[in-house]
Structures are given as C-alpha cells and as structure tokens.
Design an enzyme around this catalytic site. Structure first.
Site, PDB file in Angstrom:
ATOM      1  N   LYS A 161      41.436  45.727  50.241  1.00 27.06           N
ATOM      2  CA  LYS A 161      42.822  45.695  49.769  1.00 27.06           C
ATOM      3  C   LYS A 161      43.012  44.398  48.992  1.00 27.06           C
ATOM      4  O   LYS A 161      42.867  43.303  49.549  1.00 27.06           O
ATOM      5  CB  LYS A 161      43.801  45.780  50.940  1.00 27.06           C
ATOM      6  CG  LYS A 161      43.764  47.118  51.667  1.00 27.06           C
ATOM      7  CD  LYS A 161      44.827  47.234  52.729  1.00 27.06           C
ATOM      8  CE  LYS A 161      44.770  48.603  53.404  1.00 27.06           C
ATOM      9  NZ  LYS A 161      45.805  48.762  54.451  1.00 27.06           N
ATOM     10  N   ASP A 220      56.304  49.890  59.400  1.00 27.24           N
ATOM     11  CA  ASP A 220      55.746  51.091  58.772  1.00 27.24           C
ATOM     12  C   ASP A 220      54.761  51.834  59.678  1.00 27.24           C
ATOM     13  O   ASP A 220      53.805  52.424  59.197  1.00 27.24           O
ATOM     14  CB  ASP A 220      55.052  50.693  57.465  1.00 27.24           C
ATOM     15  CG  ASP A 220      54.729  51.893  56.592  1.00 27.24           C
ATOM     16  OD1 ASP A 220      55.541  52.833  56.553  1.00 27.24           O
ATOM     17  OD2 ASP A 220      53.662  51.894  55.951  1.00 27.24           O
ATOM     18  N   ALA A 254      36.480  46.571  58.383  1.00 29.07           N
ATOM     19  CA  ALA A 254      35.301  47.351  58.741  1.00 29.07           C
ATOM     20  C   ALA A 254      35.675  48.807  58.970  1.00 29.07           C
ATOM     21  O   ALA A 254      36.705  49.112  59.588  1.00 29.07           O
ATOM     22  CB  ALA A 254      34.648  46.769  59.995  1.00 29.07           C
TER      23      ALA A 254
END
Length: 517
Positions: A216, A389, A321
């Site tokens: 990311k 979220d 991972a």
C-alpha cells in the site's frame, strides 16, 4: 354505529402507543434504577472479586500496580513481584507475567497447516511459476535468461504460515517474525500485480523466495489529519497506519494482524520492470515534475489524478505478509454486527438502539462461546487506532466458532489524533463484557512504567520508515486507553465485576503457571 367504531379504533391506537412507550421507555428506566445488578451476560463464565472491592480497584486504574489475576482456585498472582526484567521498556513489557501466560501444548491438528501437505503444495506452485515464466518469455520473444525461483522450506514466510495456530497468527516468542519483517524489507521483488480494490491502489508483490506481500503506497503525509468533512468510507488508506496497527496488535498481545513492515520501493525497477501485467504497465507515466507515477484501474476513483508518484522513482509504502491461500486455509468473511451505514444519511440499528447487544446475543454465533468477546477485543483495537471502517471480519474455518478474528485492513486508522470516535466502542459499552486478559493488559499499559505511547514509540523505531506515527498520534493512544478503562469502570459500577469481566485465565496446580483459554 360509526361513532362507536371510531371510538374503538382510537382506544386501540392509544392503548398500542401506551404499551410501546411502557416497553421501550419506562420499563428500561425502571430496570436500570431498581435492578442494576441483573446483567444480561450470564452466558459467559466469569469469576471475580466482590462488587465492593472491584469498585475500589477501579477508582484509579492507572495507578493500580498489583494487577491481580484471578484464577478458578481464587489465587491472586501479583505481577508487581515478578517484574525484575532489565533492558528496554518494550523488553520489560514482554517480560511481564501477563505476556508470558502459556497456552496449552498444541496438538498437530491445532495448527492451521499440516507440514507435508503444505510443502508439497508450495513446491507445485513454484514449479508452475517457473514453467509459466518460460512460456511468457517465449511468447513475448524475450531473450533474457529466465530467473528460476527455488523453494526453500526454511524461508521466513513458510515458517510464518506453518506457525499459525488456533490461538494466534504467531507465538509471543517466535523469532521468525522479526526475520520475516527483515526479509520483506529488503528481499528482491520479482513480480507485481494490481490487487482489485474499490477505491485505492494496492499491489500484490512476489519476492525472490516466493513469499508475497500486499503493498500500500504512501498517500498522506504523517502530520496530515483526515479532513472533518470526510466520511469514513471515503477516507484515505494510510500505509503508516498498517505498520502501526501491526505493532499495536503485538503490544496488546492479540497477534491477529499479519506482520507488516515499511519499505522504499523503486517503482521503475521493482514494479514497472518486473510486472508481467500489461494493464499495470499501461498506467505508468512521467509527471510534470519528472517523477515516475502510476495508477490502477479500480472500480471507482483510480485515475491519473489519484496516481501515486515516486521521488523521482522511490516510493515508500507498507508491506503486509500474505496469509496462506484459500485453497490451503479457507476463511470466512462475516459482516460485523456493528457495521456502519455506508450511506450519507441512514443509520444502523446499533446507532439508535442502546440495547442492541441484547438482540445480537440471541443469535448464533454470538449467543455462546468467545465470538462476542473477540468482537469486543476488535472494537478496543479499532478505537485505539481510530478505524471506523470495520465492516467485516474474517476467521479460519478450521478453528470453528471460537477461533480468533483476523484484524485485516487497518489502513484507515490513525487519521485523526484530535478526535476520539467513541462510537467505535459500542460493542463494549452496549454489551458490558470484556476478557480479563485484555483488561489486565490495558491496565498495565496505562501505568507510567509501561505507558502505551512509550512502548509504541520504541517498537515503531524498529521499522524501516521512522517516525511511523507523529507524537500527537502516540499521545492520543494514552488518552483513548483511559477512555476504554473508564467505559469498563462504568460497566463494573453498573453490573459488578463478576458480570463484566469474563475469565479467560486459569491457574494449573500441576505446572504452577497460568494458561490462557
């Protein structure tokens, strides 16, 4: 005749309104006033001190240095007399008795994977990968020598997969986790693939040792806060939040977040030149500032204006991972009972009904076992990070209903240090139950000797991208921790500790140590 019928209808309507008002408004207030100790949490096996002593212990949770652990035999283990460890603050924390509670000896079937079957599966995957690479080079008329990947059973990512068990993703003292973090932070990347995403760019990276990680990229500076007008479902995904969440999860001793490390990636050499995806190659471009940029073909907003750029080629991000594939280790994705409304105006039932937990506990799998307690652990974790979220959670199907919850996707945490979103704690405040082990560790982390912000600061310095969090975010952890303890304190005052604190620690006479159940 019609007047009599109208009077009857009006009478029935008034009677219905009165009964509804009595049931939903008056009756709960009467129960709260005259039946405060009638807890709705009897399904969970709990033990504890008397109400009077438990309330005394809660008067100042941040200065309670003894941290008694109540066993089934009623024995109190004083943690204060067992803390003689030297070294850093983080080392002293992990040497504390609360971080050395032993789990039962694991039987082979209590591990997620069976060694022989797993190794054979990975050997076949590596062979298939090498075969496909040769076919690709031949079809693309590439004369370069094919880089053959060999499978090493002792690779850190293989050891990580093999160590997953019914209690956690890894054991407390597993040295391989630190090795896995080092490997992900430096090992060569041999392929990059776009990971499908609703709003944000994610890449699946494959390493030279055949391990995989989710990348990311950095989208927001450390000192930037999420704008107040942003809804949680359009918030940025922060790479440093993924890194910090892993360290926090480890400090809380949950061990339910896969290992995450920060890394600088050369987007030209390590993504553009390694990927076999023509779609990914097609979205690279050079910005007006001569930086190499790329975006992904997402469902909604992945366009050039949402691209990420190197400086000029180097881009920092997080690497998480990968878990074992679904073929080896099937998982279930389950809606969170406290899911939020992903619309601009509507609200979910839990947001308007303070007794929502009573409804949840009527249904499987929340009416027995540890699932609801694990949901509350997750809510505590999300409140500390500020993550609103959490719409789903995942479990390994092999471990059944009482298996631990995987805390995936934490990139929307640590967005606002100046705001504590108390609604994230709704599972705790509405159900008024918490694991004793969780509570004791939270109390320990509220003490000056093991202050949460201090041990987090030290832990995050081990990452490749310091500082992972700003000082304001670290201090917010201490503030939120106190709010959690106050919420539990309020429940204890209302129902009494035996009804609130669920016992998950016991002492064995045979081995003389405590075992987490």
């Amino acid at each position: 005749m019609w007047m009599r019928r109208d009077r009857l209808v009006v009478t029935l309507i008034l009677a219905t309104v009165f009964i509804a008002d009595l049931y939903f408004n008056i009756l709960p207030k009467v129960q709260e006033k005259y039946f405060k100790n009638d807890c709705t949490c009897q399904d969970f096996k709990t033990t504890g001190e008397s109400n009077s002593s438990s309330r005394d212990n809660w008067q100042n949770p941040s200065t309670d240095t003894r941290l008694p652990i109540t066993s089934e035999a009623g024995t109190l283990l004083s943690a204060q007399t067992q803390t003689g460890a030297t070294g850093s603050q983080l080392q002293r924390l992990f040497s504390h008795p609360l971080y050395n509670i032993q789990t039962p000896d694991l039987r082979p079937e209590e591990y997620l994977l069976q060694r022989e079957e797993t190794l054979n599966y990975y050997i076949r995957k590596v062979s298939r990968w090498n075969r496909h690479q040769r076919y690709y080079n031949t079809a693309a008329n590439i004369s370069a020598t094919v880089q053959v990947v060999s499978f090493e059973p002792e690779s850190s990512w293989v050891k990580f997969h093999m160590g997953i068990n019914r209690y956690a993703l890894y054991s407390r003292d597993d040295p391989n986790i630190d090795q896995l973090l080092k490997d992900m932070g430096k090992i060569d990347i041999i392929n990059a693939v776009v990971k499908p995403s609703g709003h944000h760019l994610k890449l699946s990276l494959k390493f030279q040792d055949f391990g995989k990680a989710m990348f990311k990229p950095m989208r927001q500076e450390r000192d930037e806060e999420t704008p107040e007008d942003f809804f949680y479902f359009i918030d940025f995904q922060r790479h440093n939040a993924e890194i910090a969440a892993f360290h926090l999860d480890r400090i809380l001793d949950f061990r339910r977040v896969p290992p995450v490390v920060g890394r600088f990636i050369n987007v030209t050499k390590e993504i553009l030149h390694t990927t076999r995806s023509e779609d990914l190659k097609s979205v690279f471009f050079t910005s007006p500032a001569n930086n190499m940029c790329f975006f992904a073909k997402c469902l909604y907003v992945c366009k050039t204006e949402y691209a990420v750029c190197g400086n000029p080629d180097m881009l920092e991000g997080s690497l998480s991972a990968y878990m074992p594939g679904l073929t080896l280790a099937p998982r279930l994705s389950i809606p969170n009972p406290w899911i939020r409304s992903y619309t601009f105006a509507n609200k979910e039932e839990w947001e308007v009904n303070p007794h929502y937990c009573d409804t949840v506990k009527q249904f499987y799998p929340y009416n027995s076992g540890n699932r609801l307690l694990n949901i509350i652990d997750m809510a505590i974790f999300d409140f500390l990070t500020g993550n609103m979220d959490r719409h789903h959670y995942e479990i390994f199907t092999k471990f059944g209903d009482d298996g631990f919850l995987l805390h995936f996707d934490n990139a929307r945490g640590f967005g606002r240090h100046s705001r504590d979103e108390i609604s994230i704690l709704a599972p705790l405040t509405q159900c008024c139950i918490v694991k004793r082990s969780t509570l004791l560790r939270l109390k320990l982390l509220s003490q000056a000797e093991f202050r949460l912000s201090d041990v987090m600061r030290e832990s995050l310095l081990r990452d490749n991208l310091p500082p992972v969090l700003t000082e304001l975010h670290l201090l917010a952890l201490d503030r939120r921790l106190q709010r959690i303890l106050k919420a539990v304190q309020k429940c204890v005052k209302k129902y009494g500790e035996p009804h609130v604190v669920a016992e998950d620690i016991t002492e064995t006479q045979q081995h003389g140590h405590v075992i987490a159940r």
